[in-house]
Design an enzyme around this catalytic site. Structure first.
Site, PDB file in Angstrom:
ATOM      1  N   GLU A  51       0.821  -1.217   0.000  1.00 15.81           N
ATOM      2  CA  GLU A  51       0.000   0.000   0.000  1.00 15.81           C
ATOM      3  C   GLU A  51       0.853   1.264   0.000  1.00 15.81           C
ATOM      4  O   GLU A  51       0.512   2.251  -0.652  1.00 15.81           O
ATOM      5  CB  GLU A  51      -0.958  -0.005   1.195  1.00 15.81           C
ATOM      6  N   HIS A  53       1.825   1.902  -3.477  1.00 17.36           N
ATOM      7  CA  HIS A  53       0.774   2.618  -4.211  1.00 17.36           C
ATOM      8  C   HIS A  53       0.878   4.120  -3.953  1.00 17.36           C
ATOM      9  O   HIS A  53       0.747   4.935  -4.869  1.00 17.36           O
ATOM     10  CB  HIS A  53      -0.606   2.128  -3.762  1.00 17.36           C
TER      11      HIS A  53
END
Length: 389
Positions: free
Chosen positions: A150, A153
């Site tokens: 994450e 990202h």
């Protein structure tokens, strides 16, 4: 907590980087997301970053999107990770940001949901959300890889571009009544989902750079696919599924794979595992671990042409090396294989062909030690399965 207080908390967390990570892992000062991005993902991102006037459009769109509403929703109905709540997750988040040298630590929340999932959303400031299903399913090192996924990202800016492109797609759907509008929209959605799938492969790589434990990454993907029964599962057998998925069947199965993949935003879990394992054994990964990687300071000089060339080369290599019947046929055609009609008949019927002596073409000789297919595990639509986004 007010936005100002939240920002101050983020700066305080960022200031704590110097004491992290807690156990010895390599750090990557100034690393550019280009170091780990999949070629197709990288070409799209470099093009967007170079697009003239994109910042102006971004600022205009940010006022139309419900980002503040989302922040208030998670603030009011989820548990924010901090040094007072989910302390072990807080340490992992700071660890991941330290390793990838992400200066501003994103806010992270744990939301009650039995489905194992994670996501990174937001425009001005990314928000990471983990579900309770994921937190309860994975062990510490497996969770670390997901948190790194994450953070990857966030570093790539995926949350920004995903949110904007989804908004534009939804806006375009409102004018789908225009003649041929549906065809145009489906082309946009299909291309968007293909990029989504590649961005997930990029984030998996970021997760490996953070966790620096390929076995933990493999275990996490297996658990997402098969639940908390690790003693019943085997990494090699799991990877063999990906190889069987790619090579199995005839041309009819290849068409079914495409139809299965079109509505998805994430690659299938076995495919993600095979792709990550292949990258972990590559020269590119070893160079990053040795400290040789592109820096953020060089991003402004990144060539769009070179990025698209790398992307095209990747797809060409995928076709040449794939064992999928359709991809092998494409390779045969590209290699100048004759008797196309006979090949199509043989592929669809599974027959060996009676036209003795017919060339099998270059594609039949391709061999790949990893899976190059694309599918989905989980995503932002109703067709997804459990996974991370």
């Amino acid at each position: 907590m007010t936005d100002d207080n939240h920002e101050a908390a983020g700066h305080e967390a960022a200031a704590g980087h110097e004491s992290l990570p807690s156990r010895q892992r390599r750090r990557f000062p100034g690393i550019s997301s280009r170091a780990y991005e999949h070629p197709a993902d990288r070409s799209a991102l470099v093009a967007l970053r170079k697009l003239s006037g994109f910042d102006t459009v971004f600022k205009a769109l940010s006022g139309l999107l419900p980002e503040r509403s989302l922040r208030l929703l998670f603030l009011s109905d989820s548990v924010r990770v901090s040094d007072a709540q989910f302390v072990h997750l807080h340490a992992m988040l700071l660890d991941a940001c330290a390793i990838l040298d992400l200066e501003k630590v994103p806010a992270m929340y744990v939301a009650q949901d039995p489905k194992p999932n994670a996501m990174c959303i937001g425009l001005d400031e990314p928000i990471i959300v983990l579900t309770t299903g994921l937190v309860e399913l994975l062990d510490e090192e497996e969770t670390r890889a997901v948190v790194g996924h994450e953070v990857g990202h966030a570093l790539s800016g995926h949350s920004v571009y995903r949110t904007i492109l989804l908004f534009l797609t939804n806006l375009a759907l409102k004018v789908a009544w225009i003649p041929l509008g549906n065809v145009a929209i489906m082309a946009i959605v299909t291309a968007l989902r293909e990029w989504f799938r590649k961005s997930e492969l990029s984030a998996d790589r970021a997760g490996l750079l953070v966790g620096q434990d390929i076995q933990a990454s493999m275990r996490g993907l297996m658990k997402i696919a098969g639940g908390n029964h690790l003693h019943e599962m085997n990494v090699d057998a799991f990877l063999a599924q990906a190889a069987e998925y790619e090579a199995g069947g005839d041309l009819r199965d290849s068409v079914l794979k495409i139809l299965n993949v079109l509505p998805r935003s994430h690659p299938f879990t076995t495919v993600r595992a095979a792709e990550l394992k292949k990258w972990s054994e590559s020269r590119d990964f070893q160079r990053i671990m040795d400290g040789h990687y592109p820096r953020r300071s060089e991003d402004k000089d990144a060539s769009v042409t070179d990025s698209f060339r790398d992307s095209a080369a990747h797809y060409a290599d995928t076709v040449r090396g794939s064992k999928d019947p359709l991809m092998k046929l494409v390779g045969d055609i590209a290699g100048g294989a004759g008797d196309l009609g006979g090949k199509l008949r043989d592929k669809f019927t599974g027959g060996g062909g009676s036209g003795g002596g017919r060339s099998t073409g270059n594609g039949d000789n391709g061999d790949s030690d990893g899976s190059s297919g694309n599918g989905s595990g989980s995503g932002d639509d109703g067709n997804r399965g459990p996974g991370t986004s």
